[in-house]
Design a protein around this motif. Sequence first.
Motif, PDB file in Angstrom:
ATOM      1  N   SER A  73      14.472  -0.643  -5.552  1.00 42.29           N
ATOM      2  CA  SER A  73      15.525  -1.089  -4.674  1.00 42.29           C
ATOM      3  C   SER A  73      16.712  -1.379  -5.576  1.00 42.29           C
ATOM      4  O   SER A  73      16.625  -0.990  -6.756  1.00 42.29           O
ATOM      5  CB  SER A  73      15.301  -2.731  -3.953  1.00 42.29           C
ATOM      6  OG  SER A  73      15.083  -3.640  -4.900  1.00 42.29           O
ATOM      7  N   TYR A  91      14.912   3.078  -2.692  1.00 42.17           N
ATOM      8  CA  TYR A  91      14.163   3.029  -1.537  1.00 42.17           C
ATOM      9  C   TYR A  91      15.028   2.715  -0.192  1.00 42.17           C
ATOM     10  O   TYR A  91      14.523   3.015   0.904  1.00 42.17           O
ATOM     11  CB  TYR A  91      12.620   2.712  -1.541  1.00 42.17           C
ATOM     12  CG  TYR A  91      12.627   1.007  -1.500  1.00 42.17           C
ATOM     13  CD1 TYR A  91      12.590   0.398  -0.483  1.00 42.17           C
ATOM     14  CD2 TYR A  91      12.269   0.561  -2.609  1.00 42.17           C
ATOM     15  CE1 TYR A  91      12.362  -1.021  -0.569  1.00 42.17           C
ATOM     16  CE2 TYR A  91      12.155  -0.904  -2.771  1.00 42.17           C
ATOM     17  CZ  TYR A  91      12.158  -1.686  -1.770  1.00 42.17           C
ATOM     18  OH  TYR A  91      11.927  -2.923  -1.651  1.00 42.17           O
ATOM     19  N   LYS A 201       8.044  -9.013  -7.484  1.00 40.57           N
ATOM     20  CA  LYS A 201       8.401  -9.565  -8.869  1.00 40.57           C
ATOM     21  C   LYS A 201       8.953  -8.368  -9.941  1.00 40.57           C
ATOM     22  O   LYS A 201       8.578  -7.257  -9.357  1.00 40.57           O
ATOM     23  CB  LYS A 201       7.149 -10.122  -9.811  1.00 40.57           C
ATOM     24  CG  LYS A 201       5.968  -9.159  -9.988  1.00 40.57           C
ATOM     25  CD  LYS A 201       4.951  -9.898 -10.470  1.00 40.57           C
ATOM     26  CE  LYS A 201       3.467  -9.227 -10.431  1.00 40.57           C
ATOM     27  NZ  LYS A 201       3.464  -7.989 -11.097  1.00 40.57           N
TER      28      LYS A 201
HETATM   29  N1  LIG Z   1      -6.402   0.199  -8.851  1.00 42.80           N
HETATM   30  C1  LIG Z   1      -6.243  -0.689  -9.585  1.00 42.80           C
HETATM   31  O1  LIG Z   1      -7.286  -0.761 -10.378  1.00 42.80           O
HETATM   32  C2  LIG Z   1      -5.071  -1.695  -9.895  1.00 42.80           C
HETATM   33  C3  LIG Z   1      -5.069  -2.220 -11.048  1.00 42.80           C
HETATM   34  C4  LIG Z   1      -3.702  -3.150 -11.120  1.00 42.80           C
HETATM   35  C5  LIG Z   1      -3.088  -3.379  -9.939  1.00 42.80           C
HETATM   36  N2  LIG Z   1      -3.607  -2.720  -8.689  1.00 42.80           N
HETATM   37  C6  LIG Z   1      -2.640  -3.091  -7.579  1.00 42.80           C
HETATM   38  O2  LIG Z   1      -1.537  -2.580  -7.723  1.00 42.80           O
HETATM   39  C7  LIG Z   1      -0.342  -3.232  -6.914  1.00 42.80           C
HETATM   40  C8  LIG Z   1       0.597  -3.278  -7.776  1.00 42.80           C
HETATM   41  O3  LIG Z   1       0.764  -4.127  -8.665  1.00 42.80           O
HETATM   42  P1  LIG Z   1       1.945  -4.654  -9.437  1.00 42.80           P
HETATM   43  O4  LIG Z   1       1.716  -5.967 -10.289  1.00 42.80           O
HETATM   44  O5  LIG Z   1       2.491  -3.567 -10.106  1.00 42.80           O
HETATM   45  O6  LIG Z   1       2.662  -5.123  -8.062  1.00 42.80           O
HETATM   46  P2  LIG Z   1       4.008  -5.734  -8.028  1.00 42.80           P
HETATM   47  O7  LIG Z   1       4.492  -6.137  -9.395  1.00 42.80           O
HETATM   48  O8  LIG Z   1       3.993  -7.106  -7.434  1.00 42.80           O
HETATM   49  O9  LIG Z   1       5.019  -4.807  -7.413  1.00 42.80           O
HETATM   50  C9  LIG Z   1       6.260  -5.722  -7.024  1.00 42.80           C
HETATM   51  C10 LIG Z   1       7.362  -4.579  -7.128  1.00 42.80           C
HETATM   52  O10 LIG Z   1       7.092  -3.601  -5.975  1.00 42.80           O
HETATM   53  C11 LIG Z   1       8.536  -3.385  -5.550  1.00 42.80           C
HETATM   54  N3  LIG Z   1       8.506  -2.925  -4.246  1.00 42.80           N
HETATM   55  C12 LIG Z   1       8.378  -3.593  -3.015  1.00 42.80           C
HETATM   56  N4  LIG Z   1       8.331  -2.975  -1.987  1.00 42.80           N
HETATM   57  C13 LIG Z   1       8.738  -1.382  -2.587  1.00 42.80           C
HETATM   58  C14 LIG Z   1       8.816  -0.275  -1.717  1.00 42.80           C
HETATM   59  N5  LIG Z   1       8.642  -0.158  -0.453  1.00 42.80           N
HETATM   60  N6  LIG Z   1       8.903   0.959  -2.602  1.00 42.80           N
HETATM   61  C15 LIG Z   1       9.213   0.667  -3.876  1.00 42.80           C
HETATM   62  N7  LIG Z   1       9.158  -0.321  -4.556  1.00 42.80           N
HETATM   63  C16 LIG Z   1       8.780  -1.538  -3.594  1.00 42.80           C
HETATM   64  C17 LIG Z   1       9.115  -4.330  -5.828  1.00 42.80           C
HETATM   65  O11 LIG Z   1      10.680  -4.268  -5.946  1.00 42.80           O
HETATM   66  P3  LIG Z   1      11.685  -4.899  -4.960  1.00 42.80           P
HETATM   67  O12 LIG Z   1      11.793  -6.225  -5.069  1.00 42.80           O
HETATM   68  O13 LIG Z   1      13.004  -3.994  -5.491  1.00 42.80           O
HETATM   69  O14 LIG Z   1      11.346  -4.178  -3.711  1.00 42.80           O
HETATM   70  C18 LIG Z   1       8.735  -5.139  -7.047  1.00 42.80           C
HETATM   71  O15 LIG Z   1       9.557  -5.021  -8.179  1.00 42.80           O
HETATM   72  C19 LIG Z   1      -0.975  -4.414  -6.673  1.00 42.80           C
HETATM   73  O16 LIG Z   1      -1.371  -4.204  -5.201  1.00 42.80           O
HETATM   74  C20 LIG Z   1      -2.224  -4.698  -7.452  1.00 42.80           C
HETATM   75  O17 LIG Z   1      -3.329  -5.419  -6.707  1.00 42.80           O
HETATM   76  C21 LIG Z   1      -4.649  -2.094  -8.871  1.00 42.80           C
END
Ligand SMILES: NC(=O)c1ccc[n+]([C@@H]2O[C@H](COP(=O)([O-])OP(=O)(O)OC[C@H]3O[C@@H](n4cnc5c(N)ncnc54)[C@H](OP(=O)(O)O)[C@@H]3O)[C@@H](O)[C@H]2O)c1
Length: 213
Positions: A73, A91, A201
Amino acid sequence: MPEDGAMALKPANLTYEEAAALSFGGTTALDFFRRGKLQSGEKVLVNGASGGVGTAAVQLAKHFGADVTGVCSTANVELVRSLGASHVIDYTKEDFTQNGETYDVIVDAVGTAPFSRSKASLKERGRLLMVLGGLPDMLRIPWVSMTSSKKVIAGPATGRAEDLRFLAGLAEAGEFKPVIDRRYPFEQIAEAHRYVDTGHKKGNVIITLEHDD
Ligand SMILES: NC(=O)c1ccc[n+]([C@@H]2O[C@H](COP(=O)([O-])OP(=O)(O)OC[C@H]3O[C@@H](n4cnc5c(N)ncnc54)[C@H](OP(=O)(O)O)[C@@H]3O)[C@@H](O)[C@H]2O)c1
């Protein structure tokens, strides 16, 4: 920790808080890039480039020689650029699936770019690294492999000891910087979870522990 668990020496140039923030997004992004066979010179788009996984994915893709586009964002455009993205898509103003650009690798760390939405943005033999996806998206993966040159890679990432050591080495060389948003004392861990659960975050949230020396 088991003897062969994911442990590494703390890089001397990182604080304990930064060292704690090194592993989560970094090992996840490394595991997905390995499974997605990321090559130097490829075009990579990271959806959710300002989050925990996204900030690591942008820096690692850049380190591996990719041309990186980050999606975030307005408030996070400068942060994502500072991590090494050569292009940043806000976005709130532009939908990357509609702008005609195509990529070798798309990392979806938000869950808003499943294959059905992002397939036209993937080149031939492109790979969607679905860090986050729903069950219906997972169930379609074998069908995508059978009917297309494109691939979807999903499932839990493995946190490997050698990956943690690799990240520590990169951090020590100044080539990887864990991004920290907020810090909360242990007593406020519920508040920390509430903040993380907003889904907004930037990078990582740290829990600090008081201790007697
Ligand atoms: N498969 C696996 O093994 C694995 C491993 C680790 C994590 N994960 C999963 O991966 C996900 C990501 O984890 P994370 O810790 O990176 O999440 P996160 O830090 O909570 O992601 C938040 C970020 O996403 C952005 N965001 C929100 N809506 C958005 C959109 N529509 N388009 C683009 N950016 C957007 C936000 O920016 P804005 O505030 O600017 O919107 C914020 O900076 C989680 O659901 C986690 O459970 C999976």
